[in-house]
Structure formats: structure tokens, C-alpha cells
Design an enzyme around this catalytic site. Structure first.
Site: not given
Length: 402
Positions: A35, A203, A356, A380
Site C-alpha cells: 500500500r 465467510k 485484502g 472492502g
């Protein structure tokens, strides 16, 4: 969105820029500086034209408290090394230290304020509280200053350093944000077929809206990671001690039915790497996806599935990948993610790693950024864009000239 060129001559002007320097740390050692490197083109452009650059950024989740373990000091040091010039770090966010450093900046010099999330108002739900903090941010650059948004990883957040300050100053998107948006637009409106979407991670509930939106746009959805066991359960399979979201089994069944009705493919693994417990030295075993032992848990897709996934990816012209196929941090359960990453490097078209854990995985597994078409800095933010959501940090830049 305006570009930096639209802000006019920036020599001698103070530029407040929101970057994403939220890097993973081991103590004070940065384990992935991706980043920080991604922020370099915009910062270099500003510094080269003689702007006086004041960087806002966050690290971790200190939740409005000053915690030394969330200091931006390691990021300031690494940023200075990469830029080849000193990056002064303020002792505070908008206090005396930050203001003094901002006042003392010369042309082509750069400083970094401390972690904006040390300020309770940064993430406040109260618009007035955020607005007051935004005024303090704007005061660092004064009445002639401008704002550049270049932290794509936070543009889905309505936060003071992302959203509210952009209302107060002439603003523009940095090169990173412009590039991210351009790539994501290609994934939603201008895709070359076959279009393959690869989803993993823990998830399935985190990816429901992405599945819903991209099932219609893509040709094949490839599912791995912890989320796959909810899909396998929907097919009536035993999943042992694997991660399972029981309340999402019916939803997964509906997606499987919808894909069949619409002539789409949801590709699930046919074999799984299982182990008796979640440990790096747990003995791995490969079993058929429809024959998982009740006392084992799945920690990666199996070799047969990895090959099948790789074949589908390599034949695509557009690929978006978000979420690892297994516990890539453990060598015994990294092969599925490695095969997916390797296949993405062979795509003749656009290959996008969706930030991510996926970005961490490819670097952890030894791949370089330039082997892929694009590695997003915002997992996200990328997902919410692909869900079709409005991102506050982008819409505020599109609300007209200031």
C-alpha cells in the site's frame, strides 16, 4: 472526478492528501509495504511540481485512542526510504506538532500526521463531530490549500479525512484512486468474455451481494476458501468441523439453482485438504468434497480442484479474484491459493487481485505485483463497488466544482 491537473499550478501550495498506509506489522516491522508503494506515483507527482504535501493516513483500529502500537512511525520511515527524501512525522494528528510542521514545509517537502484514527471524531457517526475535525484538517493547509483523495482502501467509509474534508477544499482524485475506479468500471461495464470471478475467504455472508451482482455479469463463479463449506452443505455434503454459516445454506442453494436456470456455472471444489485441527503442523489429508470425515476440517481446496480452477482461470479474458482458497499462511494449506495466483499470471486479458487477504496471499507466496494486471489496495472498497454500492469517498469528489 477531477484530476490533480485540474487543480492548477500547485508549486508552493499546501496539498492535503488522504493516503492508505494501513500496512501489516510484526512489531514495528512492515511485513507487506504494497500500500505504501501504491501511494508513490501520486506523492511523487505532487512533490516534483513543488507542492507542500501533508499526508493523512490511518493504521489499524485504535478506536479514537492514542496507542503506540498503531503509530505511523514505521510507515513514515518506509515512505521516506521509497521516496528518497525525509518524511517528517507529527506527534499528533491536528495539534500543535502537526500545525508547526505544516507551517514549516518548503516546496517539494512532505510530512505525515499521526494516525487519524487517534481522533475519536474521525469515524464518528455524528456529522457535526466529523465536520469539526475536517475543519481542523483543512486548517493545516489554509485557505489556499487543496485536497487530494488517494486512499482507495477507505473510500467506502464516510469518515472525516475521506468524506467531510473533501467538502471544504477544492478536491481531486489521486492517480491511485483514478486507476482503481477505471479497473473496477471495466469489471462491471466493459468486460471481455469469458469473465471468471474467483471468491474465497472465510465467510460467504461477506460476499453475498457480490455474488448476487456478478452472477449475472460473469460466466463462471469459482468458489473456494472457508465460504465454500456453506455451498457444499447446500448440496447435502458432510463438512465436518469446517467453517459453516448455517443461516446461509438456503441462500447458497438459491444461488446454485439460479446459476443453473441462467446457464451460469458455479464451480465448487471436488476435493478438499482436511486436517484434524487448525494448526500449521496438523497432518493434511486429501479427501473427496462429498466424503469429508466428520472429525476433520477443510483448510484448502485439493489438487484436483486447484487444477480445475486454474484451467478455468487461464482460459478467461477477464478475472477478478477476492479471497484465498485456503489458509495460505500455512505451507500445507497454501497450494490452492498458489495455483489460483499462478493461473492469474497467465491470463491473456485483465486479471485483478481484489485487495485484502488476496493481495497479501500473492505477495506471501512469492509473486510480484507486476505479474498481475492490477492488485487493488482496497478489498472492502472493491467489493462494495462491485456490489453496486455508492462509495461516499468517491461521490463527494463527483459533486461538482468547488
Amino acid at each position: 472526478m477531477k484530476s490533480i491537473a485540474d487543480l492548477g499550478d500547485l508549486r508552493g501550495k499546501k496539498v492535503l492528501i488522504r493516503c492508505d498506509l494501513n500496512v501489516p506489522l510484526d512489531g514495528d516491522r512492515i511485513t507487506d509495504d504494497g500500500r505504501i508503494k501504491a501511494s508513490l506515483p501520486t506523492l511523487t507527482q505532487l512533490l516534483d511540481v513543488g507542492a507542500r504535501v501533508i499526508v493523512l493516513a490511518h493504521l489499524g483500529r485504535p478506536k479514537g485512542q492514542v496507542k503506540p502500537e498503531f503509530s505511523l512511525a514505521p510507515a513514515a520511515k518506509r515512505l521516506g526510504e521509497l521516496l528518497g527524501r525525509e518524511v517528517k512525522l507529527a506527534d499528533d494528528v491536528v495539534g500543535e506538532s502537526a500545525q508547526q510542521l505544516a507551517d514549516a514545509l518548503g516546496d517539494g517537502e512532505i510530512m505525515l500526521c499521526e494516525n487519524v484514527r487517534y481522533e475519536p471524531a474521525e469515524e464518528s457517526k455524528d456529522e457535526t463531530e466529523r465536520g469539526e475535525l475536517a475543519k481542523a484538517y483543512a486548517a493545516l493547509v489554509g485557505p489556499d490549500g487543496v485536497f487530494v483523495s488517494d486512499g482507495f482502501g477507505v473510500v467506502h467509509r464516510k469518515q472525516a479525512s475521506v468524506y467531510d474534508v473533501a467538502k471544504l477544499l477544492p478536491n481531486a482524485a489521486g492517480l491511485l484512486v483514478q486507476n482503481e475506479v477505471e479497473v473496477l468500471q471495466r469489471l462491471t461495464t466493459d468486460t471481455q468474455e469469458p469473465y471468471v470471478v474467483v471468491l474465497g475467504g472465510a465467510k460467504v455472508s461477506d460476499k453475498l451481494k457480490v455474488i448476487d451482482n456478478l452472477l449475472a455479469k460473469s460466466d463462471t463463479l469459482v468458489i473456494g476458501g472457508g465460504m465454500v463449506f456453506t455451498f457444499l452443505k447446500a448440496k447435502g455434503y458432510e463438512v465436518g468441523k469446517s467453517l459453516l454459516e448455517g443461516d446461509q445454506v438456503q441462500t447458497c442453494q438459491e444461488y446454485l439453482d439460479r446459476a443453473e436456470a441462467e446457464g451460469k456455472q458455479i464451480l465448487l471444489p471436488t476435493d478438499i485438504v482436511v486436517a484434524p485441527e487448525f494448526k500449521a503442523d496438523a497432518p493434511p489429508t486429501v479427501v473427496a468434497a462429498d466424503a469429508m470425515p466428520a472429525d476433520q476440517l477443510g483448510l484448502d481446496i485439493g489438487p484436483e480442484s486447484a487444477q480445475a480452477f486454474g484451467n478455468v482461470i487461464r482460459s478467461a479474458r477477464t478475472v477478478f479474484w477476492n479471497g484465498p482458497m485456503g489458509v495460505f499462511e500455512m505451507d500445507a494449506f497454501a497450494a490452492g491459493s498458489r495455483e489460483v495466483a499462478e493461473a492469474l499470471t497467465k491470463v491473456h486479458g485483465l486479471s485483478v487481485v481484489g485487495g485484502g487477504d488476496s493481495a497479501s496471499a500473492v505477495r506471501h507466496l512469492g509473486f510480484s505485483d507486476d505479474q498481475f494486471g492490477h492488485i487493488s489496495t482496497g478489498g472492502g472498497a472493491s467489493l462494495e463497488y462491485l456490489e453496486g454500492k455508492e462509495l461516499p469517498g468517491l461521490t463527494v469528489l463527483e459533486e461538482g466544482d468547488r
